[in-house]
Design an enzyme around this catalytic site. Structure first.
Site, mmCIF file in Angstrom:
data_model
loop_
_atom_site.group_PDB
_atom_site.id
_atom_site.type_symbol
_atom_site.label_atom_id
_atom_site.label_comp_id
_atom_site.label_asym_id
_atom_site.label_seq_id
_atom_site.Cartn_x
_atom_site.Cartn_y
_atom_site.Cartn_z
ATOM 1 C CG HIS A 225 0.153 6.138 -0.818
ATOM 2 N ND1 HIS A 225 -0.822 6.869 -1.459
ATOM 3 C CD2 HIS A 225 -0.475 5.509 0.227
ATOM 4 C CE1 HIS A 225 -1.989 6.692 -0.841
ATOM 5 N NE2 HIS A 225 -1.810 5.871 0.181
ATOM 6 C CG HIS B 59 -1.875 1.137 1.297
ATOM 7 N ND1 HIS B 59 -3.177 1.044 0.859
ATOM 8 C CD2 HIS B 59 -1.717 2.409 1.729
ATOM 9 C CE1 HIS B 59 -3.771 2.219 1.022
ATOM 10 N NE2 HIS B 59 -2.911 3.066 1.565
ATOM 11 C CD GLU B 60 1.386 3.615 3.735
ATOM 12 O OE1 GLU B 60 1.540 4.670 3.081
ATOM 13 O OE2 GLU B 60 0.353 3.390 4.418
ATOM 14 C CD GLU C 79 -6.098 5.218 -0.001
ATOM 15 O OE1 GLU C 79 -5.201 6.044 0.269
ATOM 16 O OE2 GLU C 79 -6.342 4.226 0.715
#
Lengths: 464, 464
Positions: free
Chosen positions: A234, A230-231, A260
């Site tokens: 980003h 997820h990170e 997102e």
């Protein structure tokens, strides 16, 4: 940072923010904007995009008087501390007066910023430009009812066994494996770092310096990997922008929703896919030998297990957007004044029961769980669900462009995903507004269909 | 920081430095200074001290044109990189052209700053205000000859066995023990942190946020503790200043030499003393059981073992100042032009042989070992030796004020040391210049006697 250092840090941040606000709203800056506006037709499309965004930033900055900005910052700082205390003591009453002030100040902010239809739109616009609550209400009501239907089917089906993800997994090895995954994603560890923190986050300073964190539970295997994906998503967005545009909107993210979409795409569409684990499960099993006995199918189902739960950030892929939509509906009511802060816990619990079939036993596990309202970030939540919609629509296009995507991912090749996202999205910074970007990349306006189709197809198979 | 992030960090630092330089040299600031000067006799002594320091800072800042400051910064940044490479390749030739430019630019800096007797004085003054090379030459020649005499005696005596400090010592436990020592010193871990880095340092942001690092060798016990005591001493100085003066010279250190006196006092006068280990050795032996067999006397001698060595930062208490004095003499010659850069390695090696009786086999272990000259920090080295002199004179006074100091330290009480230093030195910031502070605290002007007496007394006993 040492505990006692926080107040001098707060002073420094307030000073920097105030100096930046002065620059942003200065007469000199205004004059430069006017000059650029006069020559707008001679500017390149990129320059025009910069001008458009600078104008927008200037308008927002000048709408909010310095005194208001300071009052808002002071209240959030106070409310944040009280929220932490209230959570610990499970005492909504402690937090309520601060939330009331925060709602009032946010209503005032909406008035200062201005809006057409609904005060919530003014706040939403600061996180997701050009989006309105009317539009979201339509999108989300469709998403909500479709997911609820799917959820009912899942609840009636044979349940999934997630036990292979629980055990004793060395934190050091989990972290090392996270780096292996990051490198496969094309995350350049010379331009970033992976560290530990209680709440995972990504922090971008420049395309050449974009860092992320994860959290690690020794007893649970997938949580940290999921955070890394997820990170990492980003961070790849930030690393993919063009350094030559640094300092201008062309080197900034389009919106929180688009940001997102990048994290959710990597986390769910890649990291929770079967082809990905076809390649990585044997490697993970080399690190954690208990997994050697676990078939791919069992592992794949385990990481996609669905079960309604109380806490948003721990929820599965199917129920996640429901958590978000509940918050959107409630915060919209708080801002329009149709829901009183005192009635929030009751409304929260009722919505949880109605939508997910469970009632939080405490407010800490209910309406006190998220940090956002204490910071006055009304309008932030919907960007989480928008991220899912954008990600699905982008990914549907990627699937068309790369019909062999599953084969490539199954062989460990993820770089084509990064390259495509970079080319289509990352490198453009704020050149296109979200709606235009979606049309440009996918050929269609944003629609909930790809997301709904994806969830239905994937989870019908998993839950047979 | 990620490797690739360093160039954007450099840009940020250059921008901040240039903005700060603009403020510091602005007409507005100059007018305020003039106004304050008009009312000087009405100011309190503290306000007068601020005015004195602000005037000095303004003078230095205006002496150096912005272009010169930038050129200097650019060259140091380049020279620093080349120095690292030259060290790795043991190639003085690679570094020489950069060092030549650095010497030339430093000579220009001296001219811009102005001086009375010697160009070196102008550079020295930026690190140790009011001190001259003439004064240092006198002090240091006395110190040098006395230490050389002591060193000859030590070399003729029975050597000390340092083997108890070598073995296998868990880095985590070493770090934990470092924190125990810091807390005993009165270092407030709510206002600071202890972390790891290749080169130990202390970094002060505010009296409420002052952090330190240490390095840890698993095979060696005392190195890290020694760093913790040293950096802890620096940090206690910063923590002991008054936050209400933050932002003014009253909340700044007097000079590098006074700063170093605080680190050296804790490192050597406390941390290498017998009473200290009377209390801490049993505790250290609880952490590292192999030490249970080691008598206090053996341990005390081991941590005070003297042996001429090549590397300044690894040298013992007796030879340390000799390393520093050699550098002072050489850099003075470089700046006055009586030593050419091309002849530096030869001059260095000759001095090492003459003073310490050893010749570096490589320039990496010789004149390339220190970072200072690559950054253009001529005039910095002598402050290390001055720190030893100041520390000894301060400590002699402390011994008079607390005749039972050994008993107190032996019982684990170190807080009275911190309190006395805080009251005498820390809290005053730059109220007094170094020479005045020494007189105020010790009743006498700076003299090499306390340092020489201390070394002679201590090491006569250790080497019988």
């Amino acid at each position: 940072m040492p505990v006692a250092g926080s107040s001098v840090r707060a002073e420094q941040i307030e000073l920097m923010a105030s100096l930046a606000h002065q620059e942003r709203t200065s007469g000199e800056f205004e004059k430069s904007l006017a000059k650029l506006s006069d020559m707008e037709s001679d500017l390149s499309p990129e320059q025009q995009a910069n001008l458009r965004e600078w104008r927008r930033d200037f308008k927002i900055a000048t709408c909010l008087p310095n005194e208001f900005v300071k009052e808002f910052a002071r209240l959030s700082s106070e409310a944040l501390t009280v929220w932490g205390k209230a959570r610990k003591e499970n005492s909504f009453k402690t937090f309520a007066p601060y939330l009331e002030k925060m709602v009032a100040l946010s209503q005032k902010k909406a008035e200062l910023l201005g809006y057409k239809d609904h005060p919530y739109d003014a706040l939403l616009d600061t996180f997701e430009p050009d989006t309105t609550s009317k539009e979201l209400t339509e999108l989300f009501s469709k998403v909500k009812s479709e997911i609820q239907t799917l959820l009912k089917k899942i609840e009636g089906a044979k349940q999934v066994d997630g036990s292979c993800l629980h055990g004793n997994f060395s934190p050091d090895k989990q972290l090392e494996f996270g780096k292996v995954v990051l490198e496969a994603m094309g995350y350049d560890l010379d331009k970033g770092r992976l560290d530990l923190s209680t709440h995972p986050f990504s922090m971008a300073i420049h395309p050449s310096d974009s860092r992320i964190t994860t959290r690690i539970h020794q007893s649970s295997l997938f949580d940290s990997l999921s955070c890394v994906l997820h990170e990492g998503g980003h961070s790849l967005y930030e690393m993919g922008m063009l350094p030559e545009y640094y300092g201008s909107p062309l080197c900034e993210a389009v919106s929180l929703g688009i940001h997102e979409s990048q994290s959710r795409l990597w986390e769910t569409r890649i990291g929770q896919s079967k082809p990905f684990w076809n390649h990585f499960l044997p490697k993970l099993a080399n690190t954690f030998p208990t997994l050697k006995e676990v078939p791919l199918e069992t592992f794949y189902k385990a990481i996609n297990k669905v079960a309604p739960s109380l806490i948003r950030i721990e929820s599965d892929e199917v129920t996640y957007s429901l958590h978000v939509i509940i918050r959107f509906e409630l915060e919209k009511k708080l801002i329009e004044g149709s829901l009183k802060v005192a009635d929030l816990p009751e409304a929260w619990n009722a919505e949880m029961q109605k939508t997910l079939g469970i009632t939080p036993p405490t407010d800490t596990e209910g309406c006190l769980q998220d940090i956002h309202w204490s910071m006055g970030a009304f309008g932030y939540f919907p960007t989480y669900a928008l991220g899912n919609l954008y990600a699905s629509q982008f990914f549907a296009t990627l699937q068309e462009k790369f019909p062999d995507w599953e084969k490539r991912v199954a062989s460990g090749d993820l770089l084509f995903v990064r390259e495509w996202l970079r080319e289509q999205i990352h490198q453009h910074g704020k050149t296109y507004r979200a709606a235009d970007l979606v049309k440009k990349v996918t050929g269609k306006p944003l629609s909930p269909e790809p997301y709904i189709t994806y969830l239905n197809t994937k989870y019908s198979k998993i839950y047979e």
